[in-house]
Scaffold this active site. Structure first.
Site, PDB file in Angstrom:
ATOM      1  N   TRP A  82      -9.214  92.979 -20.293  1.00  0.00           N
ATOM      2  CA  TRP A  82      -8.504  93.217 -21.552  1.00  0.00           C
ATOM      3  C   TRP A  82      -8.532  91.875 -22.263  1.00  0.00           C
ATOM      4  O   TRP A  82      -7.916  90.903 -21.813  1.00  0.00           O
ATOM      5  CB  TRP A  82      -7.072  93.662 -21.283  1.00  0.00           C
ATOM      6  CG  TRP A  82      -6.355  94.078 -22.528  1.00  0.00           C
ATOM      7  CD1 TRP A  82      -6.440  95.282 -23.158  1.00  0.00           C
ATOM      8  CD2 TRP A  82      -5.453  93.283 -23.314  1.00  0.00           C
ATOM      9  NE1 TRP A  82      -5.651  95.286 -24.280  1.00  0.00           N
ATOM     10  CE2 TRP A  82      -5.033  94.071 -24.406  1.00  0.00           C
ATOM     11  CE3 TRP A  82      -4.968  91.988 -23.202  1.00  0.00           C
ATOM     12  CZ2 TRP A  82      -4.150  93.617 -25.370  1.00  0.00           C
ATOM     13  CZ3 TRP A  82      -4.089  91.515 -24.168  1.00  0.00           C
ATOM     14  CH2 TRP A  82      -3.683  92.334 -25.237  1.00  0.00           C
ATOM     15  N   GLU A 119       9.904 107.519 -29.363  1.00  0.00           N
ATOM     16  CA  GLU A 119       8.959 107.682 -28.266  1.00  0.00           C
ATOM     17  C   GLU A 119       7.802 108.620 -28.674  1.00  0.00           C
ATOM     18  O   GLU A 119       6.631 108.328 -28.428  1.00  0.00           O
ATOM     19  CB  GLU A 119       9.705 108.214 -27.026  1.00  0.00           C
ATOM     20  CG  GLU A 119       8.839 108.555 -25.833  1.00  0.00           C
ATOM     21  CD  GLU A 119       7.902 107.445 -25.383  1.00  0.00           C
ATOM     22  OE1 GLU A 119       8.067 106.300 -25.809  1.00  0.00           O
ATOM     23  OE2 GLU A 119       6.969 107.748 -24.624  1.00  0.00           O
ATOM     24  N   ASN A 179      -7.018  87.015 -14.186  1.00  0.00           N
ATOM     25  CA  ASN A 179      -6.099  87.838 -14.967  1.00  0.00           C
ATOM     26  C   ASN A 179      -4.956  86.926 -15.381  1.00  0.00           C
ATOM     27  O   ASN A 179      -4.407  86.220 -14.545  1.00  0.00           O
ATOM     28  CB  ASN A 179      -5.583  88.991 -14.089  1.00  0.00           C
ATOM     29  CG  ASN A 179      -4.448  89.745 -14.727  1.00  0.00           C
ATOM     30  OD1 ASN A 179      -4.297  89.745 -15.944  1.00  0.00           O
ATOM     31  ND2 ASN A 179      -3.636  90.393 -13.912  1.00  0.00           N
ATOM     32  N   GLY A 180      -4.609  86.927 -16.670  1.00  0.00           N
ATOM     33  CA  GLY A 180      -3.527  86.070 -17.143  1.00  0.00           C
ATOM     34  C   GLY A 180      -3.996  85.242 -18.327  1.00  0.00           C
ATOM     35  O   GLY A 180      -5.016  85.549 -18.944  1.00  0.00           O
ATOM     36  N   ARG A 201      -6.113  99.010 -16.483  1.00  0.00           N
ATOM     37  CA  ARG A 201      -5.503  97.713 -16.778  1.00  0.00           C
ATOM     38  C   ARG A 201      -6.201  96.992 -17.929  1.00  0.00           C
ATOM     39  O   ARG A 201      -5.712  95.974 -18.426  1.00  0.00           O
ATOM     40  CB  ARG A 201      -5.549  96.825 -15.534  1.00  0.00           C
ATOM     41  CG  ARG A 201      -4.836  97.429 -14.337  1.00  0.00           C
ATOM     42  CD  ARG A 201      -4.938  96.500 -13.153  1.00  0.00           C
ATOM     43  NE  ARG A 201      -4.218  95.280 -13.387  1.00  0.00           N
ATOM     44  CZ  ARG A 201      -2.982  95.033 -13.005  1.00  0.00           C
ATOM     45  NH1 ARG A 201      -2.303  95.938 -12.343  1.00  0.00           N
ATOM     46  NH2 ARG A 201      -2.410  93.880 -13.258  1.00  0.00           N
ATOM     47  N   LYS A 250       3.788 107.655 -28.923  1.00  0.00           N
ATOM     48  CA  LYS A 250       2.777 108.445 -28.213  1.00  0.00           C
ATOM     49  C   LYS A 250       1.665 108.874 -29.158  1.00  0.00           C
ATOM     50  O   LYS A 250       0.487 108.723 -28.863  1.00  0.00           O
ATOM     51  CB  LYS A 250       3.484 109.673 -27.634  1.00  0.00           C
ATOM     52  CG  LYS A 250       3.101 110.141 -26.301  1.00  0.00           C
ATOM     53  CD  LYS A 250       3.703 109.457 -25.121  1.00  0.00           C
ATOM     54  CE  LYS A 250       3.604 107.973 -25.131  1.00  0.00           C
ATOM     55  NZ  LYS A 250       4.453 107.308 -24.196  1.00  0.00           N
ATOM     56  N   CYS A 262      -6.063  93.262 -17.233  1.00  0.00           N
ATOM     57  CA  CYS A 262      -7.262  92.939 -16.463  1.00  0.00           C
ATOM     58  C   CYS A 262      -7.066  93.419 -15.026  1.00  0.00           C
ATOM     59  O   CYS A 262      -5.988  93.292 -14.447  1.00  0.00           O
ATOM     60  CB  CYS A 262      -7.603  91.462 -16.434  1.00  0.00           C
ATOM     61  SG  CYS A 262      -7.943  90.795 -18.057  1.00  0.00           S
ATOM     62  N   GLU A 319      -0.452 105.759 -30.404  1.00  0.00           N
ATOM     63  CA  GLU A 319      -1.320 105.036 -29.470  1.00  0.00           C
ATOM     64  C   GLU A 319      -2.523 105.850 -29.043  1.00  0.00           C
ATOM     65  O   GLU A 319      -3.572 105.275 -28.751  1.00  0.00           O
ATOM     66  CB  GLU A 319      -0.547 104.498 -28.259  1.00  0.00           C
ATOM     67  CG  GLU A 319      -0.077 105.513 -27.257  1.00  0.00           C
ATOM     68  CD  GLU A 319       0.683 104.885 -26.087  1.00  0.00           C
ATOM     69  OE1 GLU A 319       0.281 103.841 -25.592  1.00  0.00           O
ATOM     70  OE2 GLU A 319       1.694 105.487 -25.667  1.00  0.00           O
ATOM     71  N   HIS A 360      16.631 105.582 -48.631  1.00  0.00           N
ATOM     72  CA  HIS A 360      16.790 104.171 -49.001  1.00  0.00           C
ATOM     73  C   HIS A 360      15.441 103.482 -49.197  1.00  0.00           C
ATOM     74  O   HIS A 360      15.361 102.265 -49.148  1.00  0.00           O
ATOM     75  CB  HIS A 360      17.650 103.452 -47.962  1.00  0.00           C
ATOM     76  CG  HIS A 360      19.020 104.039 -47.864  1.00  0.00           C
ATOM     77  ND1 HIS A 360      19.968 103.874 -48.856  1.00  0.00           N
ATOM     78  CD2 HIS A 360      19.586 104.855 -46.944  1.00  0.00           C
ATOM     79  CE1 HIS A 360      21.067 104.539 -48.533  1.00  0.00           C
ATOM     80  NE2 HIS A 360      20.852 105.147 -47.374  1.00  0.00           N
ATOM     81  N   LYS A 419      -2.891  99.545 -19.521  1.00  0.00           N
ATOM     82  CA  LYS A 419      -1.712 100.155 -18.905  1.00  0.00           C
ATOM     83  C   LYS A 419      -0.673  99.111 -18.487  1.00  0.00           C
ATOM     84  O   LYS A 419       0.520  99.344 -18.572  1.00  0.00           O
ATOM     85  CB  LYS A 419      -2.177 100.965 -17.681  1.00  0.00           C
ATOM     86  CG  LYS A 419      -1.075 101.694 -16.942  1.00  0.00           C
ATOM     87  CD  LYS A 419      -0.623 102.896 -17.717  1.00  0.00           C
ATOM     88  CE  LYS A 419       0.493 103.654 -17.015  1.00  0.00           C
ATOM     89  NZ  LYS A 419       1.188 104.524 -17.975  1.00  0.00           N
TER      90      LYS A 419
END
Ligand code: M6R
Length: 608
Positions: free
Chosen positions: A76, A479, A100-101, A27, A483, A2, A486, A502, A603
Site C-alpha cells: 500500500w 456508516e 511495512n510502516g 492489507r 460503505k 502492506c 468506499e 442551514h 484493510k
C-alpha cells in the site's frame, strides 16, 4: 498496511509466498513482489511488479526461480507512486528487504549516508536497505541493531543478506510480525491469516527483537543479544472461514454471516439474562469506578462508538466522548484515572487507535478494547479485552466486524447499567432479550435482499448522493455513507437532516438521490418533515423505515421503500445497517467494481 511473508522450509518457496500474498492482499494491493534465495551459487532473485498478486503470478510464470527460502510483499503505497521500481522487495548491495510502516527520517538518512545518486526508487524502504548495507560487515545482528537505532518511525523489516543463503531476519517497531515454526517450515507474516493454512500456533515477534529463521528452526534475540523465548498463542479461527464460501465476493459472504457472528459474540456472555464478562476476565470495577468514558477508534469502528455513546448516555446518564483516534491526542484531551478509554478496532492494529490508547493510558486512564483479531497489538496494550467473535473479515469494507462491535457495546451497556443500578432487572432482561433477537431479525432483512438490489440500480450512475436522518438514524447513515463511498466511489454525504436547511439543501436538485432512514419514534415526525423538504425540491428518495412507523396510506412517490423489521428503537441500528451494507454492495457489484478491494484502500491501516 502492506502484507509481508517470509518462508524457509522443505517446500518450493515461490508457491508458498504467492499463496500467502493472496491471503494478505487485503492489507494493500498497489504492487507485489517476492525475493527467492536458492543458495550460494545463485544471487537472490527479485520478481516484482505494480498491480495485484495475480499480476505477479503472471510475471512469475515461466521463471525458473527456485529455492526453499524467500520473502514477499504486497504494497500500500506511502512513499513514491505505484510502479514497478517502487514495489518491494528492495535491494541495496548485500541486502534484500521488504518493509511495512514508514521510516519518517528517510530524507535525513539519505543525506547523512549520501545515498541520493544510488537509489533506484522513491521509497523510504530502499533507504533502510541502504543503511543496513552500510552497517553490514558480515554480522547481521550488528547491522540490524545499528540500523534500528538510526530509524525513526514504524517498521516491520524482513531481511535477507546475499552471503547468508537460507536465512531470513526480521525486526519490528509497532508494525506487526507474527511467526511460527511447524512441519511445513518456518514462516513469518504480517498477520496470522497467512499462517493458519499450516498451523494454529504462532507468536508475535516482540518489538525491537531480532528473529532469525533458517532450516534448523527459528531463534529470537533481544537488542542486547540475549536469547528470548517466543510466546506461542493459538489462533482461534478456522481458515476455511477465510475463503469466499461460494459467494462472488468476501463482502457478500461476510454480510450473510452476520446473524451467526452475533450469536457467537453474545452467547456465553449472558448469565441468567444479565451480561457477564467473567469468561473474558473483565472485572466489574472497570465499569463502576469510572466517571466518564472516551471511545477512540477510526472509520467504521468509530461509527460503532457513536452508537455506544448514544446508548451509554441514555441508559447510564454518563458522559461519553467519541474521538477519531487520529485526532485524539492532538486536541489535549482531558483524561485522568477516572476515565475509561475504550478502543474499538477490527484488526487491533490500526496505528492511530493504538497510539491514542497508549496516550490515554499514560494520562492514567484505564482501558478496555473491543477487538476482532485475537492477540493483536491493541488487545495486548489494553488492560482488558472483549473480543468480537466475527471470524476473519477479509473484505476491506467492514460489515460483520461493525455489527459484532455493536453487539459487544449493547452487552457492555447492559452490564454497566446493571452494576450501576440505572436500569431495573426487568428492563435489562428486556434489553438483552432484544439483543438475542437480532440474528433472526437480520435473517429476515437478508432474505429480502433482492428488493434492496433493485434500489441499487437507481443510484448506480449517480455522482453524488445524500443520506439523511437524525439521532441514531444519523449514526447509522454515517456508516452507510462510508460503505457506499468506499466501494462504489459515489460521493455520498451523511447529513443530520435537521441541518440540511442551514446550507446543504442548496445541493438538492431534480432527481438528486437521497437515502433516508427513519427508525426512532421520538424523531419520526421531524425526520418525515425533513424528507418532505428535499422531496419538494426534486430529490428522489429511497426510504428505509421501521415497519410499524410506515403508513401505507402516506406518500407513495418513493424511489424505493424498504420496511425494517420492528425492534426496540435502540436496536434498529442492526437491521438498518444490514440493509445499507447490502445497498452499497449491490451498487459496487453492479458497477463492475472490485468490491473487496476498493481503490486506494487497505484493510489494515498501520501508518499514521
Ligand atoms: O481495524 P480497524 O477496525 O481499526 O479499522 C478502522 C478503519 O480503518 C475501518 O473501519 C475502515 O473504515 C473500513 N474500511 C470501513 O469499511
Amino acid at each position: 498496511m502492506c502484507g509481508i511473508i517470509g518462508y524457509i522450509g522443505p517446500k518450493e518457496a515461490k508457491d508458498i509466498l504467492l499463496d500467502a500474498l493472496e491471503l494478505l492482499e487485503y492489507r494493500g494491493y498497489d504492487s507485489a513482489g517476492i525475493a527467492l534465495n536458492s543458495g550460494f551459487e545463485n544471487p537472490i532473485e527479485v520478481l516484482k511488479c505494480a498491480g495485484r498478486v495475480s499480476d505477479l503470478r503472471k510475471r512469475c510464470e515461466g521463471d525458473k526461480g527456485k529455492g526453499n527460502c524467500g520473502i514477499g510483499h504486497t504494497r500500500w503505497a506511502t512513499h513514491g507512486g505505484v510502479c514497478d521500481e517502487n514495489a518491494h522487495p528492495h535491494q541495496f548491495g548485500n541486502v534484500t528487504v521488504v518493509h511495512n510502516g514508514i521510516i519518517e527520517n528517510y530524507k535525513e538518512l539519505m543525506e547523512h549516508y549520501h545515498l541520493a545518486g544510488d537509489l533506484t526508487s522513491q521509497t523510504d524502504t530502499e533507504v533502510a536497505a541502504a543503511v543496513l548495507n552500510h552497517f553490514y560487515q558480515g554480522d547481521p545482528y550488528a547491522a540490524i541493531r545499528k540500523t534500528v537505532l538510526k530509524l525513526k518511525g514504524t517498521f516491520a523489516l524482513v531481511i535477507m543478506f546475499e552471503d547468508r543463503p537460507g536465512t531470513i531476519y526480521a525486526v519490528r517497531n509497532v508494525s506487526p510480525i507474527v511467526a511460527t515454526c511447524c512441519e511445513e517450515g518456518c514462516m513469518l507474516a504480517s498477520d496470522v491469516t497467512a499462517l493458519c493454512r499450516f498451523t494454529n500456533s504462532y507468536f508475535v515477534v516482540p518489538e525491537f527483537h531480532v528473529l532469525e529463521m533458517n532450516e534448523s528452526g527459528l531463534k529470537l534475540y533481544d537488542m542486547s543479544g540475549e536469547e528470548a523465548i517466543p510466546q506461542y498463542m493459538t489462533v482461534d479461527w478456522d481458515v476455511s472461514r477465510a475463503d469466499k464460501g461460494g459467494y462472488p465476493f468476501y463482502m457478500e459472504k461476510e454480510i450473510m454471516e452476520q446473524p451467526d457472528a452475533i450469536r457467537r459474540t453474545i452467547e456465553g456472555r449472558i448469565v441468567n439474562g444479565i451480561p457477564d464478562f467473567s469468561v473474558d476476565g473483565v472485572p466489574d470495577e472497570i465499569f463502576t469506578e469510572c466517571e466518564r468514558v472516551i471511545v477512540v477508534a477510526c472509520g467504521t469502528a468509530m461509527h460503532a462508538g457513536l452508537v455506544g455513546q448514544a446508548l451509554i448516555q441514555s441508559k447510564l446518564r454518563m458522559h461519553v466522548d467519541v474521538e477519531y483516534a487520529s485526532e485524539f491526542m492532538y486536541a489535549d484531551p482531558v483524561v485522568d484515572d477516572k476515565t475509561l478509554v475504550i478502543a474499538i478496532s477490527q484488526s487491533g492494529e490500526t496505528i492511530d487507535t493504538l497510539e491514542a490508547l497508549k496516550y490515554a493510558k499514560k494520562q492514567g486512564a484505564r482501558s478496555l478494547s473491543i477487538i476482532n483479531v485475537r492477540g493483536a497489538s491493541i488487545a495486548r496494550e489494553s488492560d482488558y479485552v472483549l473480543y468480537t467473535l466475527a471470524g476473519p473479515e477479509i473484505a476491506v469494507a467492514s460489515t460483520k466486524a461493525y455489527t459484532t462491535q455493536l453487539a459487544v457495546l449493547y452487552l457492555m451497556v447492559a452490564r454497566m447499567a446493571y452494576l450501576r443500578g440505572t436500569m431495573s432487572i426487568e428492563e435489562i432482561h428486556e434489553f438483552v432479550g432484544e439483543l438475542a433477537r437480532v440474528p433472526k431479525v437480520m435473517e429476515s432483512v437478508l432474505s429480502r435482499r433482492q428488493d434492496i438490489h433493485k434500489f441499487a440500480r437507481a443510484i448506480l450512475n449517480a455522482k453524488d448522493a445524500f443520506m439523511i436522518g437524525r439521532g441514531l438514524d444519523y449514526s447509522i447513515l454515517l456508516e452507510g455513507s462510508l460503505k457506499l463511498k468506499e466501494i462504489s466511489y459515489i460521493h455520498t454525504e451523511a447529513y443530520a437532516s435537521g441541518e440540511l436547511k442551514h446550507g446543504t439543501i442548496a445541493l438538492i436538485t431534480e432527481n438528486t438521490p437521497v437515502i433516508a432512514v427513519v427508525t426512532q419514534k421520538k424523531l419520526h415526525d421531524k425526520e418525515m418533515s425533513n424528507i418532505r423538504e428535499v422531496k419538494s425540491r426534486g430529490a428522489s428518495v429511497t426510504l428505509f423505515i421501521k415497519e410499524s412507523y410506515f403508513s401505507q396510506e402516506g406518500e407513495q412517490d418513493w424511489s424505493g421503500i424498504f420496511t425494517l423489521p420492528d425492534m426496540l428503537d435502540e436496536f434498529m441500528v442492526m437491521p438498518a445497517s444490514v440493509a445499507l451494507q447490502l445497498l452499497a454492495y449491490y451498487v459496487s457489484m453492479d458497477k463492475g467494481l472490485d468490491v473487496d478491494k476498493p481503490r486506494n484502500l487497505a484493510k489494515v491501516v498501520t501508518v499514521e
